[in-house]
Design a protein around this motif. Structure first.
Motif, PDB file in Angstrom:
ATOM      1  N   THR A  70      -6.836  13.000   2.205  1.00 46.43           N
ATOM      2  CA  THR A  70      -5.716  13.407   1.358  1.00 46.43           C
ATOM      3  C   THR A  70      -4.760  14.333   2.091  1.00 46.43           C
ATOM      4  OG1 THR A  70      -7.354  13.381  -0.421  1.00 46.43           O
ATOM      5  CG2 THR A  70      -5.182  14.232  -0.970  1.00 46.43           C
ATOM      6  N   GLN A  71      -5.245  15.011   3.102  1.00 48.08           N
ATOM      7  CA  GLN A  71      -4.423  16.018   3.776  1.00 48.08           C
ATOM      8  C   GLN A  71      -3.245  15.429   4.537  1.00 48.08           C
ATOM      9  OE1 GLN A  71      -7.458  18.100   5.974  1.00 48.08           O
ATOM     10  NE2 GLN A  71      -7.620  19.733   4.442  1.00 48.08           N
ATOM     11  N   ARG A  72      -3.192  14.107   4.656  1.00 47.70           N
ATOM     12  CA  ARG A  72      -2.012  13.490   5.271  1.00 47.70           C
ATOM     13  C   ARG A  72      -0.759  13.776   4.442  1.00 47.70           C
ATOM     14  NH1 ARG A  72      -3.157   7.112   4.406  1.00 47.70           N
ATOM     15  NH2 ARG A  72      -5.248   7.764   4.998  1.00 47.70           N
ATOM     16  N   TYR A  73      -0.956  14.122   3.163  1.00 50.84           N
ATOM     17  CA  TYR A  73       0.179  14.398   2.286  1.00 50.84           C
ATOM     18  C   TYR A  73       0.531  15.884   2.232  1.00 50.84           C
ATOM     19  CZ  TYR A  73      -1.329   9.789   0.695  1.00 50.84           C
ATOM     20  OH  TYR A  73      -1.715   8.467   0.650  1.00 50.84           O
ATOM     21  N   ALA A  74      -0.191  16.691   3.018  1.00 53.41           N
ATOM     22  CA  ALA A  74      -0.003  18.142   2.936  1.00 53.41           C
ATOM     23  C   ALA A  74       1.428  18.551   3.288  1.00 53.41           C
ATOM     24  CB  ALA A  74      -0.986  18.859   3.859  1.00 53.41           C
ATOM     25  N   HIS A  75       2.047  17.828   4.242  1.00 56.52           N
ATOM     26  CA  HIS A  75       3.399  18.213   4.658  1.00 56.52           C
ATOM     27  C   HIS A  75       4.411  18.050   3.537  1.00 56.52           C
ATOM     28  CE1 HIS A  75       3.505  13.844   5.115  1.00 56.52           C
ATOM     29  NE2 HIS A  75       4.821  13.926   5.104  1.00 56.52           N
ATOM     30  N   LEU A  76       4.076  17.166   2.565  1.00 51.28           N
ATOM     31  CA  LEU A  76       5.006  16.965   1.450  1.00 51.28           C
ATOM     32  C   LEU A  76       5.087  18.207   0.567  1.00 51.28           C
ATOM     33  CD1 LEU A  76       3.936  13.346   0.420  1.00 51.28           C
ATOM     34  CD2 LEU A  76       6.000  14.000   1.644  1.00 51.28           C
ATOM     35  N   SER A  77       3.962  18.913   0.453  1.00 55.05           N
ATOM     36  CA  SER A  77       3.955  20.091  -0.415  1.00 55.05           C
ATOM     37  C   SER A  77       4.842  21.210   0.138  1.00 55.05           C
ATOM     38  CB  SER A  77       2.524  20.610  -0.585  1.00 55.05           C
ATOM     39  OG  SER A  77       1.981  21.006   0.656  1.00 55.05           O
ATOM     40  N   GLN A  78       5.119  21.155   1.452  1.00 55.25           N
ATOM     41  CA  GLN A  78       5.946  22.192   2.056  1.00 55.25           C
ATOM     42  C   GLN A  78       7.342  22.222   1.430  1.00 55.25           C
ATOM     43  OE1 GLN A  78       4.993  24.497   3.983  1.00 55.25           O
ATOM     44  NE2 GLN A  78       6.963  25.426   4.544  1.00 55.25           N
ATOM     45  N   ALA A  79       7.894  21.026   1.171  1.00 47.04           N
ATOM     46  CA  ALA A  79       9.225  20.972   0.549  1.00 47.04           C
ATOM     47  C   ALA A  79       9.187  21.592  -0.845  1.00 47.04           C
ATOM     48  CB  ALA A  79       9.698  19.521   0.470  1.00 47.04           C
ATOM     49  N   THR A  80       8.129  21.321  -1.577  1.00 50.93           N
ATOM     50  CA  THR A  80       7.991  21.885  -2.920  1.00 50.93           C
ATOM     51  C   THR A  80       7.868  23.408  -2.853  1.00 50.93           C
ATOM     52  OG1 THR A  80       6.906  19.887  -3.704  1.00 50.93           O
ATOM     53  CG2 THR A  80       6.572  21.866  -5.003  1.00 50.93           C
TER      54      THR A  80
ATOM     55  N   HIS B 211       0.823  -1.209   0.000  1.00 50.37           N
ATOM     56  CA  HIS B 211       0.000   0.000   0.000  1.00 50.37           C
ATOM     57  C   HIS B 211       0.855   1.258   0.000  1.00 50.37           C
ATOM     58  CE1 HIS B 211      -3.966   1.777   0.336  1.00 50.37           C
ATOM     59  NE2 HIS B 211      -3.511   2.599   1.267  1.00 50.37           N
ATOM     60  N   ASP B 212       2.141   1.124   0.382  1.00 51.20           N
ATOM     61  CA  ASP B 212       3.032   2.281   0.349  1.00 51.20           C
ATOM     62  C   ASP B 212       3.329   2.729  -1.081  1.00 51.20           C
ATOM     63  OD1 ASP B 212       3.278   2.546   3.110  1.00 51.20           O
ATOM     64  OD2 ASP B 212       4.860   1.039   3.206  1.00 51.20           O
ATOM     65  N   LEU B 213       3.073   1.863  -2.033  1.00 48.04           N
ATOM     66  CA  LEU B 213       3.226   2.268  -3.434  1.00 48.04           C
ATOM     67  C   LEU B 213       2.204   3.352  -3.769  1.00 48.04           C
ATOM     68  CD1 LEU B 213       3.675  -1.268  -5.084  1.00 48.04           C
ATOM     69  CD2 LEU B 213       5.452   0.345  -4.371  1.00 48.04           C
ATOM     70  N   ARG B 214       1.024   3.225  -3.197  1.00 49.04           N
ATOM     71  CA  ARG B 214      -0.024   4.240  -3.374  1.00 49.04           C
ATOM     72  C   ARG B 214       0.389   5.541  -2.702  1.00 49.04           C
ATOM     73  NH1 ARG B 214      -5.666   4.883  -4.256  1.00 49.04           N
ATOM     74  NH2 ARG B 214      -6.812   5.909  -2.574  1.00 49.04           N
ATOM     75  N   HIS B 215       0.945   5.435  -1.502  1.00 52.62           N
ATOM     76  CA  HIS B 215       1.444   6.634  -0.817  1.00 52.62           C
ATOM     77  C   HIS B 215       2.556   7.309  -1.627  1.00 52.62           C
ATOM     78  CE1 HIS B 215      -0.999   5.726   2.551  1.00 52.62           C
ATOM     79  NE2 HIS B 215      -0.258   4.747   3.043  1.00 52.62           N
ATOM     80  N   SER B 216       3.419   6.487  -2.203  1.00 58.50           N
ATOM     81  CA  SER B 216       4.533   7.033  -2.977  1.00 58.50           C
ATOM     82  C   SER B 216       4.031   7.772  -4.204  1.00 58.50           C
ATOM     83  CB  SER B 216       5.486   5.900  -3.394  1.00 58.50           C
ATOM     84  OG  SER B 216       6.053   5.291  -2.256  1.00 58.50           O
ATOM     85  N   PHE B 217       3.021   7.223  -4.859  1.00 59.93           N
ATOM     86  CA  PHE B 217       2.434   7.896  -6.023  1.00 59.93           C
ATOM     87  C   PHE B 217       1.896   9.261  -5.603  1.00 59.93           C
ATOM     88  CE2 PHE B 217      -1.472   8.762  -8.519  1.00 59.93           C
ATOM     89  CZ  PHE B 217      -0.886   8.934  -9.762  1.00 59.93           C
ATOM     90  N   ALA B 218       1.227   9.322  -4.457  1.00 65.67           N
ATOM     91  CA  ALA B 218       0.703  10.594  -3.967  1.00 65.67           C
ATOM     92  C   ALA B 218       1.837  11.580  -3.699  1.00 65.67           C
ATOM     93  CB  ALA B 218      -0.108  10.361  -2.695  1.00 65.67           C
ATOM     94  N   SER B 219       2.928  11.074  -3.129  1.00 63.47           N
ATOM     95  CA  SER B 219       4.054  11.968  -2.833  1.00 63.47           C
ATOM     96  C   SER B 219       4.669  12.511  -4.118  1.00 63.47           C
ATOM     97  CB  SER B 219       5.106  11.226  -2.007  1.00 63.47           C
ATOM     98  OG  SER B 219       5.865  10.336  -2.796  1.00 63.47           O
ATOM     99  N   PHE B 220       4.722  11.668  -5.159  1.00 65.88           N
ATOM    100  CA  PHE B 220       5.258  12.133  -6.443  1.00 65.88           C
ATOM    101  C   PHE B 220       4.386  13.255  -7.008  1.00 65.88           C
ATOM    102  CE2 PHE B 220       6.946   7.563  -7.104  1.00 65.88           C
ATOM    103  CZ  PHE B 220       8.040   7.852  -6.323  1.00 65.88           C
ATOM    104  N   LEU B 221       3.052  13.104  -6.855  1.00 69.18           N
ATOM    105  CA  LEU B 221       2.138  14.139  -7.344  1.00 69.18           C
ATOM    106  C   LEU B 221       2.354  15.450  -6.599  1.00 69.18           C
ATOM    107  CD1 LEU B 221      -1.233  12.152  -7.660  1.00 69.18           C
ATOM    108  CD2 LEU B 221       0.099  13.103  -9.529  1.00 69.18           C
ATOM    109  N   VAL B 222       2.387  15.364  -5.275  1.00 66.47           N
ATOM    110  CA  VAL B 222       2.517  16.575  -4.460  1.00 66.47           C
ATOM    111  C   VAL B 222       3.853  17.266  -4.725  1.00 66.47           C
ATOM    112  CG1 VAL B 222       2.692  17.455  -2.096  1.00 66.47           C
ATOM    113  CG2 VAL B 222       0.959  15.739  -2.668  1.00 66.47           C
ATOM    114  N   ASN B 223       4.912  16.490  -4.774  1.00 66.56           N
ATOM    115  CA  ASN B 223       6.242  17.068  -4.988  1.00 66.56           C
ATOM    116  C   ASN B 223       6.446  17.569  -6.412  1.00 66.56           C
ATOM    117  OD1 ASN B 223       7.187  16.752  -2.338  1.00 66.56           O
ATOM    118  ND2 ASN B 223       7.650  14.606  -2.702  1.00 66.56           N
TER     119      ASN B 223
END
Length: 386
Positions: A360-370, A328-340
């Motif tokens: 979806t907001q669990r991925y919000a912290h990833l956008s901070q790096a971008t 299931h982390d493959l799904r998380h990774s895909f989301a991180s690729f989108l956000v970044n």
């Protein structure tokens, strides 16, 4: 119908006359209080009364071996008062007889109901069969206490189960009692799980693969004993779909020309559309096709969807040095690729098929790096140095 003032001596010395099957002695002090004396010597206390419809009823209090006279007399007085206040003792007695055990309720009501709408009903069936029914199956609904459920809940954790696994049977039991009460099932007026607290679950972690890790994993997939794993993992990583959605996917739902994959029934219970990148379309065009087989990544041997690919996946991730990475982390990774890549959380929500933006907001912290990269780029373009 002899009437007599009943007392302990009368009870002790009364006998059934020869030639009769029984003798009923009516108490003169409490209306309807009866001592039944059988020819066999068995003596039983009853209360005879008329219900709200004027029908004569008889309520068994107990036999003389189980109750003293004083206990029977006090019970008769209490029951008589309840009758005067309009209570239906016969209905209450019938209700007690109709209370199902948890196993009966599960078989006759709960499982038939959830099979009609819940896609993951087999998870409930497993939890019932392995955990709940062995402990509570033979108990009637009104016999299951909060203390019993608490002890069961904590015993599972003591046995080493994860918090989420311990919580799942409790959630199911709570839902079962809520449904039983809604359906007016006898014995379900009180929910034994009310007020109980679930164990805190710390397993909602996120693990994102880096591009280096993806490359390492891809190199291992080619050596897998499962010939389809080298196709399944990239498709999961490049679409963000759930494992079961891909394993059950059919060619009829994929529109190559429109770069779209229609998933007829998703986790939300509704159809959703997954946009397909050029890389995914290229990969799909290279997949092996099997005659008369409608599935996208079937088991080549059976031409049916895989029931499980866990063994092959476990071997692959360990060989790649990624033993902690779940599928299931493959799904998380895909989301991180989108956000970044600078995509909005709204876009991520729609692509992943989340019904709520909060998921979806669990991925919000990833956008901070971008965003930080963007602000650094702006500072660099301004040519200011401090």
């Amino acid at each position: 119908m002899p009437s007599i003032t009943l007392d302990s001596n009368v009870v002790k010395n009364s006998v059934c006359p020869l030639g009769k099957g029984r003798l009923d002695l009516y108490d003169t002090a409490i209306s309807g209080f009866i001592l039944e004396v059988r020819s066999s010597g068995v003596k039983t206390y009853y209360l005879r009364y008329r219900d709200n419809h004027g029908k004569q009823k008889q309520h068994k209090i107990g036999d003389t071996k189980s109750l003293t006279f004083e206990q029977a007399k006090n019970a008769a007085q209490t029951l008589r008062a309840r009758v005067v206040l309009g209570e239906n003792l016969s209905a209450e007695k019938a209700s007690l007889k109709n209370i199902p055990t948890l196993e009966q309720f599960s078989q006759n009501h709960y499982m038939p109901f959830i099979k009609g709408y819940k896609r993951s009903w087999d998870t409930d069936e497993t939890m019932l069969r392995i955990h709940l029914l062995p402990r509570f199956g033979r108990l009637h609904l009104d016999e299951i206490t909060t203390q019993d459920v608490i002890a069961f809940h904590h015993a599972m954790r003591a046995q080493g189960y994860a918090s989420s696994t311990c919580n799942r049977p409790l959630v199911i039991l709570r839902y079962m009692f809520n449904l039983a009460k809604k359906w007016n099932i006898d014995g379900a007026a009180r929910n034994p799980t009310t007020g109980m607290t679930l164990f805190e679950e710390n397993n909602k972690r996120e693990r994102y693969l880096s591009s280096v890790e993806v490359k390492r994993l891809y190199d291992i997939l080619a050596t897998s004993s499962n010939p389809q794993l080298k196709n399944i993992v990239p498709l999961l990583l490049l679409t963000g779909c759930r494992k079961r959605e891909l394993l059950d996917a059919k060619w009829e739902h994929i529109d190559i020309e429109r770069f779209t994959w229609r998933i007829p029934i998703s986790k939300s219970g509704k159809a959703r559309y997954v946009p397909l990148s050029t890389e995914v379309v290229n990969l799909l065009s290279q997949l092996p096709r099997f005659e008369a087989c409608p599935y996208v990544v079937p088991n080549p041997r059976t031409k049916l969807p895989y029931a499980s690919i866990d063994y092959a996946w476990d071997n692959a991730r360990k060989k790649a040095g990624l033993a902690e990475v779940r599928m299931h982390d493959l799904r998380h990774s895909f989301a991180s690729f989108l956000v970044n890549a600078g995509r909005s959380l709204y876009e991520v929500q729609k692509i992943l098929g989340h019904s709520q933006l909060t998921t979806t907001q669990r991925y919000a912290h990833l956008s901070q790096a971008t965003l930080l990269d963007a602000t650094n780029a702006a500072a660099s373009a301004a040519g200011l140095k401090y």
